[in-house]
Design a protein around this motif. Structure first.
Motif, PDB file in Angstrom:
ATOM      1  N   VAL A  59       0.881  -1.159   0.000  1.00 20.88           N
ATOM      2  CA  VAL A  59       0.000   0.000   0.000  1.00 20.88           C
ATOM      3  C   VAL A  59       0.920   1.210   0.000  1.00 20.88           C
ATOM      4  CG1 VAL A  59      -1.691   1.347   1.291  1.00 20.88           C
ATOM      5  CG2 VAL A  59      -1.872  -1.156   1.222  1.00 20.88           C
ATOM      6  N   ALA A  79      -5.156   2.681  12.029  1.00 22.17           N
ATOM      7  CA  ALA A  79      -4.494   2.215  10.808  1.00 22.17           C
ATOM      8  C   ALA A  79      -3.283   1.350  11.156  1.00 22.17           C
ATOM      9  CB  ALA A  79      -4.085   3.401   9.943  1.00 22.17           C
ATOM     10  N   THR A  83      -2.983  -2.669  10.473  1.00 29.21           N
ATOM     11  CA  THR A  83      -1.853  -3.121   9.650  1.00 29.21           C
ATOM     12  C   THR A  83      -1.206  -4.340  10.305  1.00 29.21           C
ATOM     13  OG1 THR A  83      -1.439  -0.893   8.793  1.00 29.21           O
ATOM     14  CG2 THR A  83       0.394  -2.454   8.675  1.00 29.21           C
ATOM     15  N   GLU A 121      -5.548  -5.928   0.546  1.00 30.36           N
ATOM     16  CA  GLU A 121      -6.955  -5.621   0.276  1.00 30.36           C
ATOM     17  C   GLU A 121      -7.813  -5.887   1.515  1.00 30.36           C
ATOM     18  OE1 GLU A 121      -7.529  -8.126  -3.150  1.00 30.36           O
ATOM     19  OE2 GLU A 121      -6.932  -6.530  -4.531  1.00 30.36           O
ATOM     20  N   TRP A 123      -6.777  -5.712   4.587  1.00 28.19           N
ATOM     21  CA  TRP A 123      -6.484  -4.622   5.521  1.00 28.19           C
ATOM     22  C   TRP A 123      -7.356  -3.412   5.193  1.00 28.19           C
ATOM     23  CZ3 TRP A 123      -4.390   0.121   3.875  1.00 28.19           C
ATOM     24  CH2 TRP A 123      -4.172   1.047   4.905  1.00 28.19           C
ATOM     25  N   TYR A 124      -7.404  -3.024   3.924  1.00 20.59           N
ATOM     26  CA  TYR A 124      -8.158  -1.828   3.548  1.00 20.59           C
ATOM     27  C   TYR A 124      -9.655  -2.004   3.799  1.00 20.59           C
ATOM     28  CZ  TYR A 124      -9.453   2.411   1.135  1.00 20.59           C
ATOM     29  OH  TYR A 124      -9.964   3.649   0.848  1.00 20.59           O
ATOM     30  N   ARG A 130     -12.431   0.869   8.343  1.00 23.17           N
ATOM     31  CA  ARG A 130     -13.586   1.534   7.708  1.00 23.17           C
ATOM     32  C   ARG A 130     -14.247   2.529   8.657  1.00 23.17           C
ATOM     33  NH1 ARG A 130     -17.114  -2.447   3.877  1.00 23.17           N
ATOM     34  NH2 ARG A 130     -15.360  -3.354   2.766  1.00 23.17           N
ATOM     35  N   ARG A 133     -12.294   5.759   8.551  1.00 22.90           N
ATOM     36  CA  ARG A 133     -12.001   6.323   7.229  1.00 22.90           C
ATOM     37  C   ARG A 133     -12.518   7.755   7.099  1.00 22.90           C
ATOM     38  NH1 ARG A 133     -13.157   2.037   3.215  1.00 22.90           N
ATOM     39  NH2 ARG A 133     -11.243   1.250   4.109  1.00 22.90           N
ATOM     40  N   LYS A 145      -4.288   6.520  -2.030  1.00 24.73           N
ATOM     41  CA  LYS A 145      -3.738   5.217  -1.672  1.00 24.73           C
ATOM     42  C   LYS A 145      -3.872   4.269  -2.854  1.00 24.73           C
ATOM     43  CE  LYS A 145      -4.718   5.671   3.202  1.00 24.73           C
ATOM     44  NZ  LYS A 145      -4.196   6.991   3.083  1.00 24.73           N
ATOM     45  N   ILE A 147      -2.899  -0.006  -3.991  1.00 26.82           N
ATOM     46  CA  ILE A 147      -2.396  -1.330  -3.648  1.00 26.82           C
ATOM     47  C   ILE A 147      -1.751  -1.871  -4.912  1.00 26.82           C
ATOM     48  CG2 ILE A 147      -2.990  -3.708  -3.044  1.00 26.82           C
ATOM     49  CD1 ILE A 147      -5.303  -2.613  -1.377  1.00 26.82           C
TER      50      ILE A 147
END
Length: 157
Positions: A59, A79, A83, A121, A123-124, A130, A133, A145, A147
């Protein structure tokens, strides 16, 4: 002879790897994406049997922070925690990189490494990430961002 790696060769490999990742992310690799697959679209999904699954996922993020205290206190810890939950590692977190050429007016540059693109993916899409965000959006003028997968010269063959 020792088993210790030569610091110069480790640094060189790290710089080359980072350059390849960034070049792939910017579409600077000839006739292929960063993953080395031609005509790749976001809809393309790999299966565990494909070699791409063994490639690391990255990322790359750049943020224009407008409220640093809130960003660092409300968004950043979540975050970082998510991670780690997804076996990611922060390779770069820089508020003040040295600009070698051109302009770099971003307040924060981050490169995260994950065991695979799928892990990045996941992680996001993590529910905890979320939930914060909106805080990231409220505390930045922009937040970009991507990936991408690990670059491998064999992918170009």
């Amino acid at each position: 002879m020792t088993n210790e790696p030569n610091p110069d060769s480790v640094l060189r490999r790290t710089v080359l790897k980072s350059g390849a990742i960034i070049a792939g992310a910017l579409g600077m690799l000839p006739s292929a994406t960063a993953s080395g697959r031609e005509n790749e679209t976001q809809a393309d999904k790999t299966t565990p049997s494909e070699p791409v699954q063994s490639q690391k996922g990255y990322v790359i993020a750049i943020d224009g922070i407008t409220d640093r205290d809130r960003y660092m206190n409300e968004y950043f810890p979540v975050a970082a925690e998510t991670t780690a939950v997804h076996n990611g590692e922060a390779l770069v977190i820089s508020f003040d990189p040295t600009v070698l050429d051109g302009e770099w007016c971003h307040d924060l540059t981050i490169v995260l490494e994950f065991p695979s693109v799928q892990a990045a993916e996941e992680w996001y899409a993590d529910d905890a990430l979320r939930e914060v965000r909106q805080i990231r959006h409220e505390t930045t003028a922009y937040s970009n961002k991507i990936i991408t997968s690990q670059y491998s010269p064999e992918d170009q063959a």
